[in-house]
Design an enzyme around this catalytic site. Structure first.
Site, PDB file in Angstrom:
ATOM      1  N   SER A  46       0.849  -6.834  -1.167  1.00 23.16           N
ATOM      2  CA  SER A  46      -0.323  -6.295  -1.860  1.00 23.16           C
ATOM      3  C   SER A  46      -0.621  -7.031  -3.161  1.00 23.16           C
ATOM      4  O   SER A  46      -1.709  -6.879  -3.725  1.00 23.16           O
ATOM      5  CB  SER A  46      -0.130  -4.803  -2.139  1.00 23.16           C
ATOM      6  OG  SER A  46      -0.064  -4.061  -0.939  1.00 23.16           O
ATOM      7  N   GLY A 226      -2.071  -3.489   1.811  1.00 24.57           N
ATOM      8  CA  GLY A 226      -2.395  -4.899   1.746  1.00 24.57           C
ATOM      9  C   GLY A 226      -3.178  -5.216   0.488  1.00 24.57           C
ATOM     10  O   GLY A 226      -3.502  -4.323  -0.298  1.00 24.57           O
ATOM     11  N   CYS A 253      -2.535   3.246   1.533  1.00 29.96           N
ATOM     12  CA  CYS A 253      -3.070   2.377   0.488  1.00 29.96           C
ATOM     13  C   CYS A 253      -4.351   1.673   0.954  1.00 29.96           C
ATOM     14  O   CYS A 253      -5.386   2.309   1.069  1.00 29.96           O
ATOM     15  CB  CYS A 253      -2.001   1.404   0.006  1.00 29.96           C
ATOM     16  SG  CYS A 253      -2.342   0.727  -1.639  1.00 29.96           S
ATOM     17  N   LEU A 254      -4.319   0.366   1.223  1.00 27.52           N
ATOM     18  CA  LEU A 254      -5.511  -0.320   1.712  1.00 27.52           C
ATOM     19  C   LEU A 254      -5.999   0.319   3.010  1.00 27.52           C
ATOM     20  O   LEU A 254      -7.208   0.444   3.238  1.00 27.52           O
ATOM     21  CB  LEU A 254      -5.212  -1.805   1.934  1.00 27.52           C
ATOM     22  CG  LEU A 254      -6.376  -2.666   2.429  1.00 27.52           C
ATOM     23  CD1 LEU A 254      -7.470  -2.770   1.381  1.00 27.52           C
ATOM     24  CD2 LEU A 254      -5.893  -4.068   2.821  1.00 27.52           C
ATOM     25  N   PHE A 298      -8.327  -0.679  -6.145  1.00 28.11           N
ATOM     26  CA  PHE A 298      -9.565  -0.068  -5.670  1.00 28.11           C
ATOM     27  C   PHE A 298      -9.283   1.386  -5.309  1.00 28.11           C
ATOM     28  O   PHE A 298      -8.132   1.763  -5.078  1.00 28.11           O
ATOM     29  CB  PHE A 298     -10.116  -0.820  -4.455  1.00 28.11           C
ATOM     30  CG  PHE A 298     -10.603  -2.208  -4.778  1.00 28.11           C
ATOM     31  CD1 PHE A 298     -11.943  -2.459  -4.987  1.00 28.11           C
ATOM     32  CD2 PHE A 298      -9.704  -3.263  -4.883  1.00 28.11           C
ATOM     33  CE1 PHE A 298     -12.388  -3.737  -5.300  1.00 28.11           C
ATOM     34  CE2 PHE A 298     -10.132  -4.543  -5.200  1.00 28.11           C
ATOM     35  CZ  PHE A 298     -11.474  -4.776  -5.408  1.00 28.11           C
ATOM     36  N   HIS A 338       2.164   5.058  -2.077  1.00 29.67           N
ATOM     37  CA  HIS A 338       3.165   4.510  -1.151  1.00 29.67           C
ATOM     38  C   HIS A 338       4.269   5.546  -0.898  1.00 29.67           C
ATOM     39  O   HIS A 338       5.172   5.689  -1.723  1.00 29.67           O
ATOM     40  CB  HIS A 338       3.764   3.219  -1.717  1.00 29.67           C
ATOM     41  CG  HIS A 338       2.863   2.043  -1.562  1.00 29.67           C
ATOM     42  ND1 HIS A 338       2.965   1.159  -0.508  1.00 29.67           N
ATOM     43  CD2 HIS A 338       1.814   1.616  -2.306  1.00 29.67           C
ATOM     44  CE1 HIS A 338       2.024   0.226  -0.624  1.00 29.67           C
ATOM     45  NE2 HIS A 338       1.316   0.491  -1.702  1.00 29.67           N
ATOM     46  N   GLU A 340       6.705   5.367   1.136  1.00 33.61           N
ATOM     47  CA  GLU A 340       8.011   4.718   1.351  1.00 33.61           C
ATOM     48  C   GLU A 340       8.707   4.407   0.024  1.00 33.61           C
ATOM     49  O   GLU A 340       9.925   4.228  -0.011  1.00 33.61           O
ATOM     50  CB  GLU A 340       7.835   3.441   2.170  1.00 33.61           C
ATOM     51  CG  GLU A 340       7.398   2.215   1.422  1.00 33.61           C
ATOM     52  CD  GLU A 340       5.969   2.243   0.934  1.00 33.61           C
ATOM     53  OE1 GLU A 340       5.594   1.377   0.121  1.00 33.61           O
ATOM     54  OE2 GLU A 340       5.195   3.133   1.375  1.00 33.61           O
TER      55      GLU A 340
END
Length: 365
Positions: A46, A226, A253-254, A298, A338, A340
């Protein structure tokens, strides 16, 4: 001793000591507030297209261990630190950070007032920058500044293409549900969480078609984290849209942003992003607060979710940005942070359990 310069697009030039590789690198300057986890951050896909700056003043004191890699190599374009430790002390350490950066061909600069730079980014937003690590011959400053101004912004770079798998890649033959992961730059920690729950994991390129993905026979599809601007990934957005209602769909995320765009919502660039291991997130149903690891520049526009069928499940109390969504009728769930947590707290590991429960219910129908 290597010498180095950090040049910002506003013309600011900062001198320091170089480490890692000799040469030039450029990217968007961003900061991470984590006290540890520099190996995980540097190797996180990322950060592709970005120069990472650590707000914690001492970096490298526990060395580098390949078990902490989130990908096969450093993905950040460069590293900015206040003080580099060249004599790490840790039983897991396999090399020092300077050597790690040099082996990966990535320049870094130390001796920088990272506190002042962080305050500047918080005030003005992320900045394009360039690091030059050199010997005795100093580069031309005016040329460096002009090239920094002219270099492409993060929304103009095709960064996902650099980190996605090129081919279909079987990474685990689990006995549980089969999960196809659209690889936009997935972290190793996410794969490990899926493997720990005995899921079958197949990575596919970010530009795969919905037909190709469905032909693989997935019980669910996960769109990974990403780098870059989600709105530039037109093909991935279209694929996600075509998968809606045909298979349980998840995003991290992305991937969360791509799913939102696929269903008609909008995204926007944050002023300086969320990057660190101590970001609070509120569960809108229970009111419980989790501490999460985050890395994104973003966010999803919450006002644009109206009419998409999506509802907000989690919010960030720092700025009330969207941290989680789900579809009111379909098996679609995504989160901005995230779960994880590599590195970071383990507060939200249970979300992988929740995902597996949703998939198993869908499979049993």
């Amino acid at each position: 001793m290597k010498r180095a310069m950090l040049v910002l697009e506003d013309g600011t030039t900062i001198y320091g000591r170089g480490f890692g590789a000799v040469g030039e690198t450029y990217g968007e300057l961003v900061f991470n507030t984590s006290m540890t986890g520099y190996v995980e951050s540097l190797t996180d896909p990322s950060y592709t297209g970005q120069i990472l700056m650590s707000t914690y003043p001492l970096v490298g004191n526990y060395g580098v261990c390949n078990e902490d890699y989130e990908s096969d190599s450093i993905k950040a374009s460069g590293f900015v630190v206040k003080e580099l430790c060249k004599t790490p002390s840790n039983w897991r350490s396999q090399m020092d950070l300077d050597t790690f950066m040099e082996q990966n061909g990535v320049p870094g600069i130390e001796g920088v007032d990272t506190r002042e730079l962080t305050k500047r980014i918080r005030e003005h937003g992320t900045l394009k920058c360039r690091i030059a690590v050199y010997g005795n011959e100093e580069p031309d400053i005016d040329s460096l500044i002009q090239r920094t101004i002219a270099q492409p912004g993060i929304s103009e770079c095709e960064v996902v293409d650099r980190v996605s798998t090129r081919t279909y890649k079987r990474v685990y033959d689990g006995q549980g549900p089969e999960i196809v992961v659209i690889d936009c730059g997935i972290k190793n920690s996410i794969i490990e969480q899926l493997k720990a729950r005995n899921a079958g994991v197949l990575l596919v390129p970010f530009n795969s078609t919905s037909g190709e993905i469905l032909n693989a026979g997935p019980d669910a599809v996960l769109i990974s984290n990403g780098p870059g601007d989600p709105s530039t990934l037109k093909h991935t957005i279209a694929t996600a849209r075509e998968l809606v209602g045909r298979v349980p769909l998840f995003g991290i995320c992305l991937g969360h942003q791509i799913i939102s765009l696929a269903l008609g919502a909008k995204t926007y660039k944050l002023k300086f992003g969320h990057r660190g291991a101590n970001h609070p997130v509120i569960d809108c149903e229970t009111g419980r607060v989790f501490i999460t690891s985050q890395n994104h520049g973003f966010a999803v526009d919450k006002d644009s979710l109206e009419g998409t069928g999506l509802e907000i499940t989690m919010l960030n109390p720092n700025d009330w940005t969207v941290e989680g969504i789900r579809h009111r009728e379909l098996n679609i769930h995504s989160i901005q942070f995230h779960p994880e947590a590599g590195p970071g707290p383990h507060d939200t590991h249970n979300l992988f359990d929740n995902m597996m429960t949703i998939i198993n219910r869908s499979v049993s129908r």
